[in-house]
Design a protein around this motif. Sequence first.
Motif, short mmCIF file in Angstrom:
data_model
loop_
_atom_site.label_atom_id
_atom_site.label_comp_id
_atom_site.label_asym_id
_atom_site.label_seq_id
_atom_site.Cartn_x
_atom_site.Cartn_y
_atom_site.Cartn_z
N SER A 40 0.84 -1.22 0.00
CA SER A 40 0.00 0.00 0.00
C SER A 40 0.87 1.25 0.00
O SER A 40 0.56 2.25 -0.66
CB SER A 40 -0.98 0.00 1.17
OG SER A 40 -0.27 -0.09 2.39
N ASP A 41 2.01 1.21 0.70
CA ASP A 41 2.92 2.37 0.71
C ASP A 41 3.51 2.61 -0.68
O ASP A 41 3.64 3.75 -1.12
CB ASP A 41 4.06 2.16 1.72
CG ASP A 41 3.54 2.13 3.16
OD1 ASP A 41 2.47 2.73 3.39
OD2 ASP A 41 4.18 1.50 4.01
N THR A 42 3.87 1.51 -1.36
CA THR A 42 4.42 1.63 -2.72
C THR A 42 3.38 2.29 -3.63
O THR A 42 3.70 3.20 -4.40
CB THR A 42 4.77 0.23 -3.29
OG1 THR A 42 5.69 -0.40 -2.40
CG2 THR A 42 5.38 0.33 -4.67
N VAL A 43 2.16 1.84 -3.51
CA VAL A 43 1.08 2.34 -4.38
C VAL A 43 0.79 3.82 -4.08
O VAL A 43 0.58 4.62 -5.00
CB VAL A 43 -0.19 1.47 -4.21
CG1 VAL A 43 -1.37 2.08 -4.97
CG2 VAL A 43 0.07 0.05 -4.72
N LEU A 44 0.81 4.18 -2.80
CA LEU A 44 0.50 5.57 -2.41
C LEU A 44 1.51 6.58 -2.98
O LEU A 44 1.20 7.76 -3.09
CB LEU A 44 0.42 5.71 -0.90
CG LEU A 44 -0.84 5.10 -0.23
CD1 LEU A 44 -0.70 5.12 1.27
CD2 LEU A 44 -2.10 5.84 -0.67
N LYS A 45 2.70 6.11 -3.32
CA LYS A 45 3.70 7.03 -3.90
C LYS A 45 3.20 7.63 -5.23
O LYS A 45 3.73 8.62 -5.70
CB LYS A 45 5.01 6.28 -4.16
CG LYS A 45 5.76 5.92 -2.89
CD LYS A 45 7.00 5.07 -3.20
CE LYS A 45 7.62 4.52 -1.92
NZ LYS A 45 8.71 3.57 -2.21
N PHE A 46 2.18 6.99 -5.83
CA PHE A 46 1.69 7.46 -7.13
C PHE A 46 0.47 8.37 -7.02
O PHE A 46 -0.13 8.74 -8.02
CB PHE A 46 1.41 6.26 -8.06
CG PHE A 46 2.67 5.53 -8.42
CD1 PHE A 46 3.44 5.95 -9.50
CD2 PHE A 46 3.13 4.48 -7.64
CE1 PHE A 46 4.63 5.32 -9.80
CE2 PHE A 46 4.33 3.84 -7.93
CZ PHE A 46 5.08 4.27 -9.02
N LEU A 47 0.10 8.71 -5.78
CA LEU A 47 -1.04 9.63 -5.59
C LEU A 47 -0.87 10.95 -6.35
O LEU A 47 -1.85 11.49 -6.86
CB LEU A 47 -1.23 9.95 -4.10
CG LEU A 47 -2.19 9.07 -3.30
CD1 LEU A 47 -2.36 9.65 -1.91
CD2 LEU A 47 -3.54 8.90 -3.97
N PRO A 48 0.34 11.50 -6.44
CA PRO A 48 0.47 12.77 -7.18
C PRO A 48 0.29 12.63 -8.69
O PRO A 48 0.24 13.63 -9.40
CB PRO A 48 1.91 13.23 -6.87
CG PRO A 48 2.35 12.43 -5.69
CD PRO A 48 1.62 11.14 -5.80
N SER A 49 0.19 11.40 -9.19
CA SER A 49 0.09 11.20 -10.65
C SER A 49 -1.13 11.93 -11.23
O SER A 49 -2.21 11.92 -10.64
CB SER A 49 -0.03 9.72 -10.99
OG SER A 49 -0.27 9.57 -12.38
N GLU A 50 -0.92 12.54 -12.39
CA GLU A 50 -2.05 13.23 -13.05
C GLU A 50 -2.55 12.41 -14.24
O GLU A 50 -3.35 12.90 -15.05
CB GLU A 50 -1.58 14.61 -13.52
CG GLU A 50 -1.36 15.55 -12.33
CD GLU A 50 -0.85 16.92 -12.75
OE1 GLU A 50 -0.80 17.19 -13.95
OE2 GLU A 50 -0.49 17.70 -11.84
#
Length: 559
Positions: free
Chosen positions: A356-366
């Motif tokens: 889940s931490d790995t995936v959350l790194k992509f939250l800023p993706s547009e």
Amino acid sequence: MADNLSEALKKLKLASADSATDNVEGCLDCLLKALAHNNADASEKIQEMGVLPLLPTLLAPQSSCTPKVANIIAEVAKNEFMRSPCVEAGLIPPLVQLLHSKDQEVLLQTGRALGNICYDSHSLQAQLINMGVIPNLVKLLGLHSDNTALTEMCLIAFGNLAELESSKEQFASTNIAEELVRLFQRQAEHEKKELIFEVLAPLAENDVIKLQLVEAGLVECLFDVVAHTVDGEREEDVAQLKTASDLMVLLLLGDESMQKLFEAGKGSVFQRVLSWVPSHNHQLQLAGALAIANFARNDGNCIQMVESGIVQKLQELLDRHVEEGNVTVQHAALSALRNLAIPVVNKAKMLSAGVSDTVLKFLPSEMPPVQFKLLGTLRMLIDTQADAAVQLGTNAKLVACLVEWCEAKDHAGVVGESNRLLSALIRHSKSKDVVKTVIQGAGVKHLVVMATSEHMIMQNEALVALGLIAVLDLVGAEKDFVGAGLVQVLHKLLSDERTAPEIKYNSMIIICAVMGSEPLHKEVQGLAFIDVVSKLRSHENKTVSHQASLTEQRLTAQS
């Protein structure tokens, strides 16, 4: 030149009537010369002089004129305006018959003629398929694989015909897979391989042919291409690497072919594809991640793959693509993680590995495709995992992101997944803290809108979440419930005869739960809910009718 042509055309008309071969040959030579000089003008003249209807009789299998006649038709049919006249002159049936010839020159010119007449016409190509040309051409490929021109003609024909869905069944009943793989193994030139690839790609969309290609040994050919091109800088190396690795992924889309190559996770193909993930090459990283996503299409495979340590490889790949990353690789790796997270036994393992931490790194993706997969992966991970749902549901940054994406009107998929994750955080955590975070993040109104979705599963997920909000923090949610028109939505769902029983049941649960709020209670009274609910007491679904009785009692007691 024009006079010579007119003369030759007149002579041809006379000669064909007499069947005088020598005269005919001379006229045909003159026609070919004229076509070589100015194809369009000569073709127009041939049409004007009414020569096309004479040609079927000259296409006799034994005649020495036949290759020249077929060549003339092939040249004439290069012009779009001549294709319909060729069909009207009845040239297709005799040409199809000639595909049984033993003469390689006749076969070559016949193939060219048919290819040019039917070029870009799906209806004519379908006609050829119905006339049985596919088994014939496959046979020719096997018999004349030493003849380069004839082989190319067959491949071009296959490339055109394979685009038609109706061709796939016929191809599947031939040994096309073996022939193409055998031919591929003998090719050294990039152009020739490219030509075969152009046939393989549309054919491999068919599941039966996928399996035939795997059994014929195509996979080894693809690995060879990858090995020879992975470090290549030339444009053709890059192109071949992409085509070969894409085709490998396509073969894995078939259930049987995928399972055959998986070999219970011990298969050499599976292991080699896995080695693509840590590659330095983006195309191979992409193909490796997509291949894992395709292998992860049933629970048994997923469980074995998580046990074998694939998750870490995917996490490392994603970490390499956080900053200025390759969007297609991000999307593919997230797809693979999402599929792997489907079996319940994998969820806890993946969560403790920090997925889940790995995936959350992509939250800023547009990028909407990345957002879509990110949301789906998190939703899969927290399904039945209360602690993880609490941890993510109290992450104000994540909730703010979800609320923002719930309004991404241009991307319905992202909107749907954001709503579903918002609801899932509440449903799987059943936590007051999560509910508070969602209320503070202005997420309630989106769940009310979600309850009106055309997809029943989404409606239901929204209603269960709204019911939990009403039970866990009615005071905090009261203002949002009123502002979003929750009571009106519930009234509509209960009044509509088409509403599914579980939706009606969950709507009544919420009605009972919101009665403790004065403004919501007033709204319920104002809409005469008691009439709607009393009708549901006679509902054919026992759970609904029982809940209707309980709800009616509650409404009566508090009126």
